[in-house]
Write a protein that holds these residues in place. Structure first.
Motif, PDB file in Angstrom:
ATOM      1  N   GLY A  34       0.982  -1.302  -0.195  1.00 48.47           N
ATOM      2  CA  GLY A  34       0.122  -0.094  -0.022  1.00 48.47           C
ATOM      3  C   GLY A  34       0.959   1.291  -0.001  1.00 48.47           C
ATOM      4  N   ASN A  35       0.706   1.969   0.862  1.00 52.37           N
ATOM      5  CA  ASN A  35       1.490   3.209   1.047  1.00 52.37           C
ATOM      6  C   ASN A  35       2.764   3.175   1.807  1.00 52.37           C
ATOM      7  OD1 ASN A  35       0.838   5.621  -0.365  1.00 52.37           O
ATOM      8  ND2 ASN A  35      -0.617   6.420   1.368  1.00 52.37           N
ATOM      9  N   LYS A  38      10.924   8.077  -5.634  1.00 56.46           N
ATOM     10  CA  LYS A  38       9.937   7.043  -5.471  1.00 56.46           C
ATOM     11  C   LYS A  38       8.765   7.146  -4.613  1.00 56.46           C
ATOM     12  CE  LYS A  38      11.800   4.595  -8.528  1.00 56.46           C
ATOM     13  NZ  LYS A  38      11.314   4.138 -10.118  1.00 56.46           N
ATOM     14  N   VAL A  39       9.166   8.021  -3.605  1.00 52.67           N
ATOM     15  CA  VAL A  39       7.934   8.334  -2.504  1.00 52.67           C
ATOM     16  C   VAL A  39       7.263   9.572  -3.038  1.00 52.67           C
ATOM     17  CG1 VAL A  39       8.850   7.281  -0.649  1.00 52.67           C
ATOM     18  CG2 VAL A  39       9.440   9.728  -1.202  1.00 52.67           C
ATOM     19  N   GLY A  40       7.659  10.226  -4.264  1.00 53.44           N
ATOM     20  CA  GLY A  40       6.840  11.184  -4.921  1.00 53.44           C
ATOM     21  C   GLY A  40       6.930  12.651  -4.420  1.00 53.44           C
ATOM     22  N   VAL A  41       8.111  12.945  -3.863  1.00 51.68           N
ATOM     23  CA  VAL A  41       8.473  14.238  -3.540  1.00 51.68           C
ATOM     24  C   VAL A  41       9.559  15.226  -4.110  1.00 51.68           C
ATOM     25  CG1 VAL A  41       7.405  13.746  -1.264  1.00 51.68           C
ATOM     26  CG2 VAL A  41       9.866  13.543  -1.552  1.00 51.68           C
ATOM     27  N   PHE A  42      10.334  14.379  -4.817  1.00 47.30           N
ATOM     28  CA  PHE A  42      11.335  14.964  -5.605  1.00 47.30           C
ATOM     29  C   PHE A  42      10.905  15.838  -6.661  1.00 47.30           C
ATOM     30  CE2 PHE A  42      14.620  15.320  -8.892  1.00 47.30           C
ATOM     31  CZ  PHE A  42      15.764  15.308  -8.014  1.00 47.30           C
ATOM     32  N   GLU A  43      11.554  17.224  -6.533  1.00 50.92           N
ATOM     33  CA  GLU A  43      11.607  18.175  -7.489  1.00 50.92           C
ATOM     34  C   GLU A  43      12.543  19.140  -7.550  1.00 50.92           C
ATOM     35  OE1 GLU A  43       8.610  21.850  -7.136  1.00 50.92           O
ATOM     36  OE2 GLU A  43       9.416  21.543  -5.050  1.00 50.92           O
ATOM     37  N   ASP A  60       5.224   6.858   5.790  1.00 48.22           N
ATOM     38  CA  ASP A  60       4.892   5.654   6.101  1.00 48.22           C
ATOM     39  C   ASP A  60       5.995   4.831   5.642  1.00 48.22           C
ATOM     40  OD1 ASP A  60       2.466   6.317   7.135  1.00 48.22           O
ATOM     41  OD2 ASP A  60       1.449   5.891   5.252  1.00 48.22           O
ATOM     42  N   GLY A  61       7.006   4.684   6.833  1.00 50.13           N
ATOM     43  CA  GLY A  61       8.053   3.659   6.605  1.00 50.13           C
ATOM     44  C   GLY A  61       9.346   4.306   5.905  1.00 50.13           C
ATOM     45  N   TRP A  62       9.345   5.445   5.723  1.00 47.15           N
ATOM     46  CA  TRP A  62      10.472   6.309   4.992  1.00 47.15           C
ATOM     47  C   TRP A  62      10.920   7.567   5.739  1.00 47.15           C
ATOM     48  CZ3 TRP A  62       9.563  10.933   2.642  1.00 47.15           C
ATOM     49  CH2 TRP A  62       8.185  11.221   2.246  1.00 47.15           C
ATOM     50  N   LEU A  63      12.101   8.133   5.303  1.00 50.06           N
ATOM     51  CA  LEU A  63      12.456   9.486   5.817  1.00 50.06           C
ATOM     52  C   LEU A  63      13.520   9.848   4.901  1.00 50.06           C
ATOM     53  CD1 LEU A  63      12.808   7.546   8.779  1.00 50.06           C
ATOM     54  CD2 LEU A  63      12.728   9.886   9.795  1.00 50.06           C
ATOM     55  N   GLY A  95       7.828  -0.300  18.003  1.00 57.30           N
ATOM     56  CA  GLY A  95       7.264  -1.277  16.908  1.00 57.30           C
ATOM     57  C   GLY A  95       6.243  -0.372  15.866  1.00 57.30           C
ATOM     58  N   ALA A  96       6.460   0.850  15.972  1.00 61.65           N
ATOM     59  CA  ALA A  96       5.433   1.473  14.863  1.00 61.65           C
ATOM     60  C   ALA A  96       6.060   2.541  13.879  1.00 61.65           C
ATOM     61  CB  ALA A  96       4.626   2.477  15.752  1.00 61.65           C
ATOM     62  N   TYR A  97       5.825   2.287  12.609  1.00 60.01           N
ATOM     63  CA  TYR A  97       6.430   2.994  11.494  1.00 60.01           C
ATOM     64  C   TYR A  97       5.831   3.652  10.620  1.00 60.01           C
ATOM     65  CZ  TYR A  97       8.993  -1.031  13.265  1.00 60.01           C
ATOM     66  OH  TYR A  97       9.585  -1.860  14.279  1.00 60.01           O
ATOM     67  N   SER A  98       4.631   4.531  11.111  1.00 63.53           N
ATOM     68  CA  SER A  98       3.803   5.090  10.338  1.00 63.53           C
ATOM     69  C   SER A  98       4.301   6.521  10.238  1.00 63.53           C
ATOM     70  CB  SER A  98       2.501   5.079  10.834  1.00 63.53           C
ATOM     71  OG  SER A  98       2.467   5.726  12.154  1.00 63.53           O
TER      72      SER A  98
END
Ligand SMILES: Cc1cc2nc3c(=O)[nH]c(=O)nc-3n(C[C@H](O)[C@H](O)[C@H](O)COP(=O)(O)OP(=O)(O)OC[C@H]3O[C@@H](n4cnc5c(N)ncnc54)[C@H](O)[C@@H]3O)c2cc1C
Length: 404
Positions: free
Chosen positions: A132-133, A168-173, A283-286, A324-327
């Motif tokens: 999903g996301n 790939k997470v759609g924030v590049f510009e 969600d799951g990335w930084l 244990g939470a990665y949102s």
């Protein structure tokens, strides 16, 4: 080396931001994989100048002494010059700055991380695995072209200015108003260098600047950078502009008379922190460092904020792993902390960047500071102290500049 199926954290990119984050997480015992498409030691196109902000992180990691033992130029201040040629020298004499080739500096931070985390070199990340996301891993190819998928609870994009993770997470510009292009080459035999870095706002270079950053052995990192918007609007060839500065500007012509270019002149991009990416945690990335667009918009210094982001990300990631939470709800704390830590400084640097494009104001400010010891003292404190940088925002400072 065997790569596990799953890690707590995968960090993509082992530059200053990624390797600092890996150092902190690894020391806390988390299962981390640090991947990079390059084989270390590797070069990175840069001015190679490090300020107090980078030094504070290196000190905290206990590796500043390794950098001090390695080859580096000591930097005890800054020389600014104005379009009309006034020279302003601000000495800090705190030895809180150095110029270290990235091939050396990055390798020291990377090697320190390697003691605590697993690493994978010559592995190019091409995509993310998503449920999903939620980002749950990476896809990439090794040096033989073999594709591999590796899972993780959290994926950190520390993969620089062209970050695949950000894409790939759609924030590049690339926003030309908040993005800079710069070139640099290594020279041997430039005369008149001191133990300070030099930023020259010459008639040729503005709305950008020309720099000379000296190393310990008489060689120098020489470069020129400009906002991408201005490069496009003026159809500028930065390499040519830099070479013109060296061969045609009477001051530099003399200083470069017997100098030799000892490297290629290389160029690369600088995503500026006057516009941090619209989202730097999800969600799951930084995203860290250049991948998050955190470079100082006035000076072009990016390593300090890159390392700082690595440290701040560690705090958020460590908490997320405990819970244990990665949102985004949890990882979004990183975004807030980055803004709390950097926003004020980035706003002031953005203001200075705009000032630095105006020939009249540059002449006025550099002249005044060169003549007025009180203003020079104030600027010195600001350069040395991270806290004092915030007083750039004090209206009193600008009143003094204009009316003293
Ligand atoms: C010409 C120039 C001069 C500069 N001068 C200075 C200066 O004097 N001082 C200063 O502080 N800053 C300077 N900067 C900015 C500074 O170089 C960056 O801000 C800094 O390197 C950011 O660190 P980082 O860890 O975020 O990214 P990087 O240092 O760019 O590291 C990113 C890493 O990710 C890896 N990577 C990229 N894509 C992938 C992929 N798909 N898969 C796997 N790995 C990948 C790369 O190989 C690299 O090792 C300059 C920049 C330029 C271009």
């Amino acid at each position: 080396m065997t790569i596990a199926n799953k890690y707590d954290v995968i960090i993509v990119g082992a530059g200053p931001s990624g390797s600092v984050c890996a150092n902190f997480l690894g020391r806390e015992g988390h299962k981390v994989l640090l991947v990079d498409k390059a084989k270390f030691p590797r070069d990175k196109t840069c001015g190679d100048a490090c300020s107090g902000k980078s030094i504070a992180v290196l000190r905290e990691l206990g590796i500043l002494s390794d950098v001090k033992k390695a080859a580096h130029g000591v930097n005890n201040g800054v020389i600014f010059s104005s379009p009309k040629g006034t020279i302003l020298e601000i000495r800090t004499d705190s030895q809180d700055g150095f110029v270290c080739r990235r091939e050396i500096l990055d390798n020291i931070i990377y090697k320190a991380a390697k003691k605590y985390v697993e690493t994978l070199e010559e592995f190019t990340v091409t995509d993310l695995i998503k449920e999903g996301n939620q980002v749950v891993g990476i896809v990439g190819t090794d040096k033989t072209g073999k594709e591999m998928k590796i899972n993780a609870n959290i994926v950190v994009g520390a993969d620089g200015a062209m970050s695949v993770v950000a894409q790939k997470v759609g924030v590049f510009e690339i926003d030309p108003n908040h993005h800079c292009l710069a070139v640099r080459g290594y020279y041997d035999g430039v005369t008149g260098m001191k133990d300070v870095i030099e930023l020259h706002f010459t008639k040729t270079a503005i709305p950008g600047y020309f720099w000379i950053f000296p190393y310990e052995d008489g060689t120098a990192n020489v470069g020129l950078g400009m906002l991408t918007k201005d490069v496009k609007a003026r159809n500028v060839n930065l390499k040519e502009l830099m070479e013109n500065e060296i061969t045609l500007n009477p001051t530099f012509k003399e200083r470069f008379k017997d100098a030799k270019l000892i490297s290629e002149i290389k160029g690369w991009s600088l995503p500026l922190g006057s516009k941090i990416r619209k989202q730097i945690a999800g969600d799951g990335w930084l995203l860290l460092g250049d991948a998050a667009s955190l470079i100082d918009p006035f000076s072009g210094e990016g390593m300090g904020n890159a390392m700082t982001s690595g440290k701040i990300a560690f705090r958020t990631i460590s908490r997320a792993l405990r819970l244990g939470a990665y949102s985004q709800k949890i990882l979004g704390e990183y975004e807030q902390e980055i803004k709390n830590e950097l926003n004020k400084e980035l706003e002031m640097s953005y203001l200075l960047q705009r000032l630095g494009k105006n020939e009249f104001l540059l002449n006025l400010v550099i002249d005044k500071a060169a003549r007025n010891p009180e203003i020079r003292k104030e600027l010195t404190t600001m350069i040395v102290s991270e806290e004092a940088k915030k007083s750039f925002s004090s209206p009193l400072f600008y009143l003094k500049l204009l009316f003293s």
